[in-house]
Design an enzyme around this catalytic site. Structure first.
Site, PDB file in Angstrom:
ATOM      1  N   GLU A 118     -32.399  33.703 -53.632  1.00 33.81           N
ATOM      2  CA  GLU A 118     -33.855  33.286 -53.260  1.00 33.81           C
ATOM      3  C   GLU A 118     -33.525  31.756 -53.640  1.00 33.81           C
ATOM      4  OE1 GLU A 118     -35.818  34.728 -51.449  1.00 33.81           O
ATOM      5  OE2 GLU A 118     -35.615  36.923 -51.944  1.00 33.81           O
ATOM      6  N   HIS A 143     -40.662  42.034 -58.602  1.00 39.60           N
ATOM      7  CA  HIS A 143     -41.149  43.317 -57.901  1.00 39.60           C
ATOM      8  C   HIS A 143     -42.145  44.040 -58.739  1.00 39.60           C
ATOM      9  CE1 HIS A 143     -36.841  42.931 -55.854  1.00 39.60           C
ATOM     10  NE2 HIS A 143     -37.547  41.855 -55.367  1.00 39.60           N
ATOM     11  N   HIS A 213     -42.614  43.373 -50.624  1.00 40.41           N
ATOM     12  CA  HIS A 213     -41.274  43.018 -51.528  1.00 40.41           C
ATOM     13  C   HIS A 213     -41.556  42.591 -52.865  1.00 40.41           C
ATOM     14  CE1 HIS A 213     -37.712  39.868 -51.494  1.00 40.41           C
ATOM     15  NE2 HIS A 213     -38.023  40.441 -52.728  1.00 40.41           N
TER      16      HIS A 213
END
Ligand code: 13P
Ligand code: ZN
Length: 268
Positions: A118, A143, A213
């Site tokens: 990311e 998450h 997500h």
């Protein structure tokens, strides 16, 4: 030898990342390699670090990010576990230097641990934060179970519906997450599109919900970014707990919210 030797301020940043990584794991928000953390550590960088040779080839960021010229970041490694980062931070993360073209980076210490997948989102966000003169240095992606669950329902993806609901579950949520929760429609993990839509929402929010997500949060340091996610997810848990007891929670009334907003001197 470690870059952290005789550099207590840099070591403190790493300790804080490790502490938060442990919390993410304990909360059940960091299955396998789930989540990532980056911290802009440029203010702790001395001439000796600037002169350090790279331990990787230059790698593309995927964007050209002009505000990152000369910047240094501590980044969780891709495919590395938060629970391992908590115990052995320097084996599961690395320091990177942004090259002068602002489009490539190289790893400088301690080990050639490839940064998180990311990285485009993280670095684009840091570039945005510097550009607007922000003092925010940390970004956290994780998450959190209940917030991700809520993101599977269209109703909660409408602008500010989740924010208002979560704020109304317990007074402290608005106090400690005063800008609320921005919503990012589903995009492929690690994509440039995800990075771009995250930046758009960060104009109005410190915490954004990536549909189906996770969340992506920014703040002055990693602990503060974690706290904002934590208070929001606590509210989501209270909401779900009430639903599981068989009723729709009343939530704080508009009058109670107004009173709180004034008392804590919060934005409207
Ligand atoms: P990394 O292991 O590459 O950091 O990816 C974890 C993740 O949560 C991707 O969205
Ligand atoms: Zn993720």
């Amino acid at each position: 030898m470690s870059i952290l030797d005789n550099r207590p301020e840099l070591a403190r940043e790493v300790e804080q990342v490790a502490e938060v990584a442990g919390y993410l794991w304990q909360k059940g928000w960091a299955e396998r390699n789930g989540g990532n953390i980056t911290v802009n550590v440029t203010q702790h960088i001395d001439d000796a670090i600037r002169a350090m040779p790279a331990i990787s080839e230059p790698r593309p960021i995927g964007f050209t990010l002009p505000n990152l010229k000369g910047c240094y970041f501590f980044c969780k490694g891709t495919n590395k576990r938060m629970r391992d980062l908590a115990r052995w931070p320097m084996d599961n993360a690395s320091f990177i230097r942004i090259l002068d073209d602002c489009a490539h980076y190289e790893i400088i210490a301690d080990k050639p641990v490839a940064p998180t997948s990311e990285l485009p989102s993280h670095l684009a966000v840091h570039n945005y934060l510097i550009g607007k003169g922000s003092n925010y240095k940390a970004s956290v992606h994780t998450h959190p179970i209940e917030l991700v669950a809520m993101s599977h329902c269209k109703k909660y993806l409408e602008k500010d519906v989740a924010t208002r609901l979560l704020w109304s579950m317990i007074p402290e949520t608005k106090a400690f997450c005063p800008r609320g929760l921005g919503i990012i429609p589903y995009q492929l993990p690690s994509s440039n599109e995800l990075a771009e839509s995250t930046i758009k929402e960060l104009g109005d929010y410190d915490v954004t919900l990536w549909e189906k997500h996770g969340v992506f949060a920014v703040d002055t340091d990693v602990m503060a970014a974690f706290d904002q996610i934590d208070v929001l997810n606590k509210s989501a848990q209270i909401y779900i707990c009430a639903k599981n007891m068989g009723f729709e929670p009343d939530g704080m009334s508009d009058e109670q919210m107004r009173e709180m907003t004034v008392a804590f001197n919060l934005p409207k």
